[in-house]
Write a protein that holds these residues in place. Structure first.
Motif, short mmCIF file in Angstrom:
data_model
loop_
_atom_site.label_atom_id
_atom_site.label_comp_id
_atom_site.label_asym_id
_atom_site.label_seq_id
_atom_site.Cartn_x
_atom_site.Cartn_y
_atom_site.Cartn_z
N ASN A 275 15.51 -13.00 2.64
CA ASN A 275 14.17 -12.62 2.17
C ASN A 275 13.41 -11.82 3.21
O ASN A 275 12.63 -10.92 2.88
N THR A 276 13.62 -12.16 4.48
CA THR A 276 12.97 -11.42 5.57
C THR A 276 13.41 -9.96 5.55
O THR A 276 12.58 -9.04 5.67
N TYR A 277 14.71 -9.73 5.37
CA TYR A 277 15.20 -8.36 5.34
C TYR A 277 14.84 -7.64 4.05
O TYR A 277 14.65 -6.41 4.04
N THR A 278 14.69 -8.40 2.97
CA THR A 278 14.18 -7.80 1.73
C THR A 278 12.76 -7.30 1.94
O THR A 278 12.39 -6.20 1.50
N HIS A 279 11.96 -8.10 2.63
CA HIS A 279 10.57 -7.73 2.94
C HIS A 279 10.55 -6.49 3.84
O HIS A 279 9.75 -5.57 3.63
N ILE A 280 11.44 -6.45 4.83
CA ILE A 280 11.51 -5.30 5.73
C ILE A 280 11.87 -4.04 4.94
O ILE A 280 11.28 -2.96 5.14
N ASP A 281 12.84 -4.17 4.03
CA ASP A 281 13.24 -3.01 3.20
C ASP A 281 12.07 -2.51 2.36
O ASP A 281 11.89 -1.29 2.18
N MET A 282 11.27 -3.46 1.83
CA MET A 282 10.11 -3.07 1.02
C MET A 282 9.09 -2.30 1.87
O MET A 282 8.52 -1.29 1.43
N LEU A 283 8.88 -2.78 3.11
CA LEU A 283 7.93 -2.10 3.99
C LEU A 283 8.42 -0.71 4.37
O LEU A 283 7.66 0.25 4.43
N GLU A 284 9.73 -0.60 4.62
CA GLU A 284 10.30 0.71 4.99
C GLU A 284 10.28 1.67 3.80
O GLU A 284 10.07 2.88 3.97
N ALA A 285 10.48 1.12 2.60
CA ALA A 285 10.45 1.97 1.40
C ALA A 285 9.07 2.57 1.21
O ALA A 285 8.93 3.73 0.80
N LYS A 286 8.02 1.79 1.51
CA LYS A 286 6.65 2.29 1.41
C LYS A 286 6.43 3.44 2.39
O LYS A 286 5.72 4.40 2.10
N LYS A 287 7.04 3.32 3.58
CA LYS A 287 6.87 4.37 4.59
C LYS A 287 7.64 5.64 4.21
O LYS A 287 7.22 6.74 4.51
#
Length: 456
Positions: A275-287
């Protein structure tokens, strides 16, 4: 008072049925259209029961008398808060405001009630054993239901989308995670108390079941609580190798180290890690989104993997830790800064100022929610019992530092530290009566019982 033991067993026994109340609440929320759940009603009645007990024991207990005076002052303050915010806020949802303040005062009433009850019965009953049995019962119900529902495929999911995790037949994943976190070190204490050789290693089973439940919940809190509980136990047991009791703790030390290794080895495949890496992917996708809108720029510079790994800035790290709570915190801070001095002192009520377009929304970081809602005066009143209990325990520890090698003290202290940490970062401890009662029991034990026992 004669023949009043039933009051104590009823009062403390309520702890053991908390998971059952939570499951009944889940059923009502999912299947009935009612704004008032059975959990709210039963816990409100328990709070009234605790208040009545304070009155019953007022003649014999100075703590009961002080508690009654304190609660009257706090109740008057809450009345003032409701009255003034009714004038200041438009709209003002009085039902939600009163419901919130019932949750807020729950910790104070249950903590003071347990202090009085533990103090009154500690000379005639084995309070530690009775409390431990009820905490263990709650722990076993949670873990058996949790694992059973996972095996049968009937477990509710912790998250609605993207992330993974399960919450058994319990409705609120955050509250369940906080509950399990507090219970983990207290369940581990059973093994530390009972196991003197590998032949009794089965006493570790309740902790292992609860640890599996905590990890499968999918929250960072759940995984962190398992690791912290095992680390504290391992450090204490290792330190005791240098005392004359080393032969009694070797089995527990080996088992705790093995469980710590297994937890560390399985962390990369745990729901919380994923879940932590899913959250990181979501943040990077926004960028990445703004960059994709400019294709000519994208063609010129193709970021390498190394660049992508360091793509998160401080705001993203904060978002990863606080799960967007920082955005609500910033909003409430801005509101509070603009408020007149009277509102800063008295508080802004439940969720500050809300509108019909922007309904009430808490920060879900308990200390901030309580401070903004109650103001400087109200928060000082709310936190007073905690300060008295905390400072008293710290003074006693300073006078008797050998307690740092006492398993009971360290496990109960770990439960308290976990509760305070979760309340600060993730909330759902002091604004959730389903969780608060476990904290109150642990804090009252340290304050009333632990230092009065003969220490082993």
């Amino acid at each position: 008072m004669k023949n009043t033991y039933w009051l104590f067993f009823l009062f403390v026994g309520f702890i053991s049925i908390q998971p059952i109340i939570d499951m009944l609440t889940t059923y009502m929320v999912l299947n009935m259209d009612s704004g008032l759940s059975i959990g709210v009603v039963i816990r409100f009645l328990y709070m009234i029961f605790a208040g009545v007990l304070l009155l019953v024991f007022a003649k014999q207990s100075k703590w009961a008398r002080y508690s009654i005076i304190y609660l009257i002052v706090f109740a008057l303050f809450l009345g003032l808060n409701i009255y003034l915010n009714h004038q200041w806020k438009d709209p003002y949802y009085i039902g939600q405001e009163i419901k919130f303040f019932n949750k807020v005062v729950y910790m104070n009433v249950t903590l003071l009630g347990m202090i009085v009850m533990f103090s009154h019965y500690r000379s005639s009953l084995d309070v530690k054993r009775i409390l431990s049995k009820n905490l263990l019962t709650a722990s076993l119900i949670i873990s058996i239901v949790f694992i059973g529902t996972m095996l049968t495929g009937t477990a509710l999911e912790s998250y609605q989308y993207n992330k993974i995790g399960f919450k058994g037949w319990f409705y609120a994943a955050n509250e369940l995670g906080a509950t399990i976190a507090i219970l983990l070190p207290l369940t581990l204490l059973l093994a530390l108390d009972k196991v003197r050789s590998f032949s009794k290693a089965y006493y570790w089973i309740p902790f292992i079941l609860l640890a599996v439940s905590s990890i499968m919940l999918g929250t960072k809190v759940g995984l962190g609580a398992v690791i912290l509980s095992l680390v504290v136990a391992t450090v204490v047991l290792f330190a005791k190798l240098f005392t004359n009791k080393r032969s009694l703790i070797k089995a527990n030390l080996v088992i705790s180290i093995l469980l710590l290794i297994v937890t560390g080895a399985t962390t990369p495949i745990s729901p919380a890690y994923k879940n932590t890496y899913t959250h990181i992917d979501m943040l990077e996708a926004k960028k990445e989104k703004p960059k994709q809108e400019k294709p000519e720029k994208k063609e010129k510079e193709k970021p390498s993997k190394k660049k992508k790994e360091s793509n998160l800035d401080d705001k993203d790290i904060q978002n990863l830790i606080l799960s967007s709570r920082e955005q609500f915190l910033a909003h409430h801070k801005e509101e509070y800064a603009k408020a007149p001095i009277a509102r800063k002192m008295i508080g802004m009520g439940f969720s500050g100022d809300y509108t019909k377009q922007l309904p009430p929304k808490m920060i879900e970081m308990d200390f901030y929610d309580l401070f903004f809602s109650l103001g400087i005066i109200g928060f000082s009143l709310w936190v007073l019992p905690l300060l008295v209990v905390g400072l008293t325990v710290l003074v006693r520890l300073f006078k008797n530092p050998s307690q740092l090698l006492n398993e009971s003290f360290m496990m109960y202290s770990t439960a308290i530290v976990l509760a305070l940490g979760i309340a600060f970062v993730a909330g759902h401890v002091f604004t959730a009566p389903a969780v608060t009662i476990y904290f109150a029991a642990a804090a009252a034990y340290l304050f009333v019982i632990h230092f009065k026992q003969r220490q082993a």
